[in-house]
Design an enzyme around this catalytic site. Structure first.
Site, mmCIF file in Angstrom:
data_model
loop_
_atom_site.group_PDB
_atom_site.id
_atom_site.type_symbol
_atom_site.label_atom_id
_atom_site.label_comp_id
_atom_site.label_asym_id
_atom_site.label_seq_id
_atom_site.Cartn_x
_atom_site.Cartn_y
_atom_site.Cartn_z
ATOM 1 N N ASP A 114 0.866 -1.167 0.000
ATOM 2 C CA ASP A 114 0.000 0.000 0.000
ATOM 3 C C ASP A 114 0.916 1.235 0.000
ATOM 4 O O ASP A 114 2.141 1.133 0.138
ATOM 5 C CB ASP A 114 -0.955 -0.016 1.203
ATOM 6 C CG ASP A 114 -2.183 0.849 0.950
ATOM 7 O OD1 ASP A 114 -3.226 0.610 1.583
ATOM 8 O OD2 ASP A 114 -2.108 1.762 0.102
HETATM 9 C C1 GLC Z 1 -4.308 4.349 -0.368
HETATM 10 C C2 GLC Z 1 -5.187 3.177 0.020
HETATM 11 C C3 GLC Z 1 -5.252 2.103 -1.019
HETATM 12 C C4 GLC Z 1 -5.138 2.725 -2.394
HETATM 13 C C5 GLC Z 1 -3.739 3.314 -2.519
HETATM 14 C C6 GLC Z 1 -3.537 4.015 -3.856
HETATM 15 O O1 GLC Z 1 -3.568 4.779 0.738
HETATM 16 O O2 GLC Z 1 -4.938 2.545 1.262
HETATM 17 O O3 GLC Z 1 -6.484 1.395 -0.850
HETATM 18 O O4 GLC Z 1 -5.351 1.740 -3.398
HETATM 19 O O5 GLC Z 1 -3.429 4.198 -1.461
HETATM 20 O O6 GLC Z 1 -4.378 5.124 -3.946
#
Ligand code: GLC
Length: 744
Positions: free
Chosen positions: A296
């Protein structure tokens, strides 16, 4: 519908097979010709180029309209791509822009490796559907697969190859802002929704121009943070991890998902982005997953803050060796790992294996064949009439009728004036909910607009916001009272704004915010017939509304067709069929409260003081998981099970007749729950094991048959062994119940 639900249930049912016996046949590593091409690339690439492929960064800043800044940023980004420093971007949109980025990789870099472009396409791309919690309330995997198919078609037409969805985190604490993004509290419903979304996004052919690679997230147990506070500590039993949180991910792997995203949270002391147990032992060795895992956003380097990594190099080493193949929006892999390889602290073969996984998915997605997007497609598909029509269908199927006293709904043709009252009635942005991709507020049909359009010229529809969604301003309530007295009925539109749920937006209380509860009391006091329509990204604690407002329709954040879908139900053009995918507490203080709870040694008894209950609120939920009313009525009859006694490798067939005893057609979600009466560890009092949604005409009786494998009734025991224990089970379908036995 039936087939999809059964397939989904079966996919779930087989999940529970003892992990070791379940290694899924690999999906992405089966093509020798691809493996050979990957071998050749790995052979030819430098360590820096390999680590560049394992790096994902933000890619939209070169898209801005400011020519001076854009050109500089664009040159920088194109330079990185040409140098092989970045294998993936997120946030880039539009065929022209993404094709320009792709050309730098596919034609101008040393190895011509295409970039894979990811985006958060969670519940629609430009045609926005209900938030996924609302989607789960349809209990209709086939419909949700269609939704995800449309999302993929639109996203792919605008240059996206990979969506960071479905979010499959099980959540039993609605204070958590991201409960909006998942399928609720239950692993069986959650797994069915996960399978539907993976199939919809990836389509039948991952190489097709309108397919996108899916990403099951956030692996794992992100939905169980202490206090419901986002990113907070997750400390759960290994049994709960395996029996509640892992099954939807296993279902997604079984459905062929191309990627997973590792989570921010720690799991019992080890961050999800550094856990070799979940990322390698479970995911790859037991389940046989051979796609790739992306972290993430900066979850790799956040392991320093966790106190799990000493510095960026340590974080990168721990994540990569645990099983995170690509690093999102932090750069420890690219910047720190070369030195560790040179120092002999990291075997380059580990890098090669991660690279192989990433390249396999790029090959499987057809990016090496043709990574470009045809710019002519978008204008034909984005927000087209057919997609809006489906958005309306999903939205109205997601609406849950919680109360309908005295038949206040559907709105009678005798009603000639309607007061539409409340701060969300004419909101354009809030119905899109959280993670609304490139959805546009001005394309939303508001509740007020939907009611006006459906009511027609013969009905006077007036609107007063009356108060804000949050805050103390209630200066509009007197005007609302005047308009209400001057109308035949009131439609109250209350709830949460879109920014009260979603990432980083947890609430400490889930009651109606601001002055809305007071507004409801005042409106009810007018003596006019009142219906409350609730928009929210989570269950709300609405005890007074639930007991005093005759009509209550829960609408989640229903997407771009909000007003039309709600009007379809309010005026009776569509018979509501939504069922709750998550329990509604009476008060925040009851959290966690959910269907599949344990019985305890002192289950609550009304008259018994020393039993497990509160002194200030009933222990029962306001509305239970699986609940939802209809404009018709259904009767369950002749429940049977065959065989009544089966072995641990057997299959139960549960059969029940469902009669539509009302005057109009309707859909019913037939749900089967079981209780294993005695186990080597305690078992839930009721757990969902199968469901099927059926359409039944007035006066018609349908026979519904549910197939349940004994294996799916197993659980992880104290020693963490997956067992299906002999003994007696109770089971329920509707108001019918029966028993069966699993024998040695
Ligand atoms: C965010 C979220 C994740 C998302 C990623 C890209 O922090 O936790 O669900 O896909 O970053 O935006």
């Amino acid at each position: 519908m039936a087939l999809a639900a059964i397939l989904a249930a079966l996919a779930v049912a087989q999940l529970a097979v003892a992990p070791a016996a379940f290694a899924e046949a690999p999906r992405f590593s089966r093509e020798p010709a691809v493996e050979q091409r990957i071998d050749a690339l790995i052979q030819a690439m430098t360590l820096e180029e390999k680590l560049g492929q394992l790096t994902q960064q933000w890619g939209s800043e070169a898209q801005d309209v400011n020519p001076v800044v854009t050109q500089t940023k664009r040159d920088d980004l194109l330079g990185l791509i040409r140098a092989g420093k970045v294998g993936s971007l997120l946030g880039a949109h539009g065929a022209e822009y993404t094709n320009m980025l792709q050309k730098a990789a596919f034609e101008e870099s040393r190895h011509k490796i295409p970039i894979i472009l990811g985006n958060d396409v969670i519940h629609g791309y430009r045609t926005i559907f209900p938030i996924p919690l609302g989607g789960a309330a349809t209990w209709d995997p086939q419909l949700i697969e269609q939704e995800s198919r449309v999302a993929a078609i639109e996203a792919a037409a605008c240059g996206t190859h990979w969506t960071f969805a479905p979010m499959v985190d099980i959540c039993r604490d609605p204070r958590w802002g991201r409960v909006a993004e998942g399928a609720g509290e239950d692993p069986v419903l959650g797994a069915a929704m996960a399978v539907a979304r993976v199939r919809g996004f990836q389509g039948r052919d991952l190489k097709a121009a309108d397919s996108v690679v899916a990403c099951a997230k956030h692996y794992v147990a992100y939905g169980a943070p202490e206090g419901g506070r986002d990113y907070n500590t997750v400390d759960i039993s290994m049994q709960t991890l395996h029996d509640v949180h892992l099954p939807p991910f296993q279902a997604a792997v079984r459905a062929g998902v191309g990627t997973l995203m590792s989570s921010f949270n720690e799991i019992n002391g080890v961050p999800g982005s550094g856990s070799r147990y979940t990322l390698t032992t479970v995911l790859r060795e037991r389940w046989g997953f051979d796609g790739f895992v992306v972290s993430d956003w900066s979850s790799v380097t956040e392991m320093i803050a966790h106190g799990y990594a000493a510095d960026q190099a340590d974080a990168g080493l721990k994540s990569l060796t645990a099983g995170v193949d690509m690093e999102m929006s932090s750069f420890s892999y690219r910047d720190q790992l070369p030195a560790l390889v040179q120092a002999g602290k990291l075997d380059e073969k580990v890098v090669d294996e991660a690279l192989r996984r990433v390249l396999r998915v790029k090959f499987a997605a057809g990016l090496f064949d043709d990574p470009y997007t045809d710019p002519a497609i978008a204008e034909k598909v984005v927000l087209c009439a057919e997609h809006r029509k489906l958005a309306r269908e999903v939205a109205r199927s997601s609406l849950v009728l919680l109360r309908n006293e005295g038949g206040v709904l559907p709105i009678s043709p005798e009603i000639k004036s309607i007061a539409v009252i409340g701060p969300l009635a004419d909101s354009k942005r809030d119905p899109l909910g959280t993670w609304a991709a490139v959805g546009k507020a001005d394309e939303v049909v508001t509740v007020l607009e939907g009611i006006r359009a459906r009511a027609g010229d013969g009905v006077t529809v007036r609107h007063v916001a009356a108060c804000d969604v949050r805050g103390s301003d209630a200066t509009g309530i007197p005007e609302a009272i005047t308009v209400a007295y001057d109308s035949d009925m009131i439609v109250l539109v209350l709830g949460e704004s879109e920014d009260m749920s979603g990432e980083g937006h947890s609430r400490s209380v889930i009651e109606l915010p601001g002055q809305q509860a007071d507004l409801a009391r005042v409106m009810q006091a007018t003596g006019k017939p009142v219906v409350a329509v609730l928009l929210a990204g989570r269950p709300l604690a609405i005890p007074w509304v639930a007991e005093n407002i005759p009509g209550v329709l829960f609408a989640w954040h229903p997407g771009v067709e909000c007003g039309n879908a709600i009007a379809d139900v309010l005026f009776g053009d569509f018979n509501p069929c939504g069922k709750l995918p998550i329990t509604f507490p009476r008060a925040t203080g009851q959290i966690p409260t959910y269907m599949a709870h344990k019985n305890t040694g002192r289950p609550p008894l009304e008259k018994e003081r020393y039993t497990s209950k509160y002194i200030d609120v009933s222990w029962t939920p306001q509305f239970p998981f699986g609940y939802g009313l209809s404009y018709t009525s259904f009767a369950y009859r002749n429940l049977s099970v065959s065989p009544r006694e089966l072995k641990a490798d057997g299959t139960l067939t549960v059969t029940v007749e469902v009669a539509n005893t009302g005057a109009r057609a309707g859909a019913e979600v037939v749900q089967c729950y079981v209780r294993d009466l005695v186990g080597s560890v305690t078992r839930p009092v009721r757990q969902l094991v199968a469901f099927e949604k059926v359409q039944i005409a007035p006066g018609e009786t349908k026979t519904v048959t549910l197939s349940i494998s004994a294996q799916s009734l197993g659980f992880h025991n104290w020693d963490m062994k997956y067992v299906v224990e002999p003994g007696e089970f109770k089971f329920w379908v509707g108001d019918q119940e029966g028993t069966f036995e699993i024998s040695e």
